[in-house]
Design an enzyme around this catalytic site. Structure first.
Site, mmCIF file in Angstrom:
data_model
loop_
_atom_site.group_PDB
_atom_site.id
_atom_site.type_symbol
_atom_site.label_atom_id
_atom_site.label_comp_id
_atom_site.label_asym_id
_atom_site.label_seq_id
_atom_site.Cartn_x
_atom_site.Cartn_y
_atom_site.Cartn_z
ATOM 1 N N SER A 97 8.163 23.209 14.004
ATOM 2 C CA SER A 97 8.303 21.812 13.556
ATOM 3 C C SER A 97 7.104 20.945 13.914
ATOM 4 O O SER A 97 7.082 19.761 13.597
ATOM 5 C CB SER A 97 9.559 21.200 14.185
ATOM 6 O OG SER A 97 10.686 21.921 13.805
ATOM 7 N N THR A 99 5.262 21.789 17.203
ATOM 8 C CA THR A 99 5.142 21.923 18.660
ATOM 9 C C THR A 99 3.683 21.923 19.124
ATOM 10 O O THR A 99 3.302 21.160 20.028
ATOM 11 C CB THR A 99 5.777 23.262 19.113
ATOM 12 O OG1 THR A 99 6.925 23.534 18.327
ATOM 13 C CG2 THR A 99 6.103 23.253 20.586
ATOM 14 N N TRP A 101 0.975 20.965 17.660
ATOM 15 C CA TRP A 101 0.310 19.688 17.374
ATOM 16 C C TRP A 101 0.740 18.632 18.402
ATOM 17 O O TRP A 101 -0.105 17.914 18.960
ATOM 18 C CB TRP A 101 0.711 19.252 15.963
ATOM 19 C CG TRP A 101 -0.064 18.128 15.367
ATOM 20 C CD1 TRP A 101 -1.228 17.587 15.842
ATOM 21 C CD2 TRP A 101 0.260 17.424 14.171
ATOM 22 N NE1 TRP A 101 -1.630 16.582 15.003
ATOM 23 C CE2 TRP A 101 -0.741 16.465 13.972
ATOM 24 C CE3 TRP A 101 1.297 17.522 13.241
ATOM 25 C CZ2 TRP A 101 -0.726 15.587 12.885
ATOM 26 C CZ3 TRP A 101 1.321 16.672 12.157
ATOM 27 C CH2 TRP A 101 0.309 15.703 11.984
ATOM 28 N N HIS A 155 12.064 24.348 23.572
ATOM 29 C CA HIS A 155 12.719 24.510 22.269
ATOM 30 C C HIS A 155 14.239 24.382 22.439
ATOM 31 O O HIS A 155 14.985 24.594 21.491
ATOM 32 C CB HIS A 155 12.416 25.889 21.678
ATOM 33 C CG HIS A 155 11.060 26.026 21.053
ATOM 34 N ND1 HIS A 155 10.453 25.020 20.339
ATOM 35 C CD2 HIS A 155 10.199 27.092 20.993
ATOM 36 C CE1 HIS A 155 9.278 25.454 19.885
ATOM 37 N NE2 HIS A 155 9.102 26.682 20.282
ATOM 38 N N ARG A 306 -1.236 28.073 10.298
ATOM 39 C CA ARG A 306 -1.179 28.750 8.990
ATOM 40 C C ARG A 306 -1.769 27.824 7.938
ATOM 41 O O ARG A 306 -2.907 27.935 7.567
ATOM 42 C CB ARG A 306 0.271 29.149 8.683
ATOM 43 C CG ARG A 306 0.425 30.099 7.500
ATOM 44 C CD ARG A 306 1.890 30.408 7.237
ATOM 45 N NE ARG A 306 2.645 29.214 6.879
ATOM 46 C CZ ARG A 306 2.838 28.766 5.642
ATOM 47 N NH1 ARG A 306 2.325 29.423 4.631
ATOM 48 N NH2 ARG A 306 3.533 27.668 5.415
#
Ligand code: PAP
Length: 340
Positions: A97, A99, A101, A155, A306
């Site tokens: 989601s 993380t 960054w 998480h 990615r």
């Protein structure tokens, strides 16, 4: 004041860390094995099954490239043993989601004097952000009982956080992301790990079946978001709720919000905020990860970078899959003021 630099880098050598982690992990797996054997079980994204614990799914501890963290046993152990300090700030996310960054941004903000003049020795120019802010499910808990680093990541779903995180009034920053993009990001990530492990790839349809039912590591993406969203509505001074999409659309405003929440508000016009955004951009972090071969044992550095785009899921999902996921999102997030 956050003390992220004080414990960076880790005082332990890599070998010591690995040894300590293995010993601690083995004892945790042994301690909780009977309890785990009573939990509901389901086939998973990878060959190891998932276990349902307090409404969320987790893997049993198994050794993957000598790692065994993020397991249901670790969740149980954290709940029993982890003592949060009031100064701790938790960066919480459902996997995929944002993380990496968020870790980079929070670390850069908390250590912002390092950023001045595009400092060439800044840790983020050589190190994967995952090493700058440890997960409580892994490093600090398994290898460093002092875990004296104020910025910590997790998480874990909100309702499963160790009690002291809430009772110590720790601040929490949560980043949510459109579940469709989370799903596609996670599917790619799992297939990358499977191909590195010479295992057959997971079919999109099979992954979709599990994800839409909420059977994924760390449980349902939707329920994960709901827990933190409700907490941010009830305790806005302690829980900051951000979204990946807003961070992409208006990074300056979101990073400002984050900095203020962390206790480091920006002064207008000194260019610092722009420097931090650039340092933590997808392009920059990916460039660093490519140059840095000294990656994670289990997960190669570049697996965390990615495409870094909003809406890439439309390139993979069928219209029927989109309809199903959108319907779940609409129903689950109804009344919570979350839109993508
Ligand atoms: P993790 O939970 O395994 O740590 P996490 O960092 O949450 O993963 O998510 C990875 C996603 O964030 C990837 O998305 P994608 O598969 O859709 O491309 C990754 O590319 C993206 N990402 C990583 N760093 C950044 C960044 N600096 N800016 C924007 N997106 C990023």
């Amino acid at each position: 004041m956050l003390s992220t630099v004080a414990s960076y880098p880790s005082p332990l050598t890599k070998e010591d860390e690995e040894k300590a982690r293995k010993i601690k992990m083995a004892s945790i797996i042994e301690k909780y094995k009977d309890r785990v054997s009573t939990l509901p079980k389901h086939t998973s994204w990878i060959k190891h099954p998932l276990y349902k614990y307090e409404g969320f799914w987790f893997h049993q501890g198994f050794w993957f490239h000598s790692e065994a963290s993020f397991s249901v046993e670790v969740v149980m152990a954290l709940q029993e043993e982890f003592v949060a300090q009031p100064t701790n700030v938790f960066l919480a996310t459902y996997p995929k989601s944002g993380t990496t960054w968020l870790k980079a941004l929070a670390f850069a903000i908390a250590n912002r004097t390092m950023c001045k003049g595009s400092n060439p020795t800044h840790p983020l120019l050589t190190t994967n952000p995952h090493y700058c802010v440890p997960f409580i499910e892994t490093e600090p808990f398994l290898t460093n009982p002092c875990y004296n680093n104020d910025l910590l990541a997790t998480h874990l779903p909100y309702t499963l956080l160790p009690k002291s995180v809430i009772s110590s009034n720790c601040r929490i920053v949560y980043v949510c992301r459109n579940p469709k993009d989370v799903f596609i990001s996670f599917w790619h990530f799992v297939n990358k790990l499977l191909s590195d492990d010479m295992s057959p790839e997971m079919k999109l349809e099979d992954a979709f079946e599990l994800f839409s039912k909420g059977v994924s590591p760390n449980g349902s993406c939707w329920d994960h978001v709901i827990g933190y969203r409700k907490a941010s509505i009830e305790r806005p001074d302690k829980v900051l709720f951000l979204s990946y999409e807003e961070m992409k659309k208006d990074p300056k405003s979101e990073v400002k919000k984050l900095a203020t929440f962390l206790g480091y508000p920006f002064e207008e016009g000194d260019g610092e905020i722009e420097e931090i955004i650039k340092l933590c951009s997808f392009k920059k972090l990916r460039e660093v990860s490519k140059a840095n071969k000294d990656g994670h044992k289990a997960i190669p550095n570049d697996a965390f970078f990615r495409k870094g785009e909003v809406g890439d899921s439309v390139n993979y999902l069928t219209p029927e899959m989109i309809e199903v996921l959108d319907k779940i999102t609409l129903e689950k997030f109804n009344g919570l003021d979350i839109s993508f």
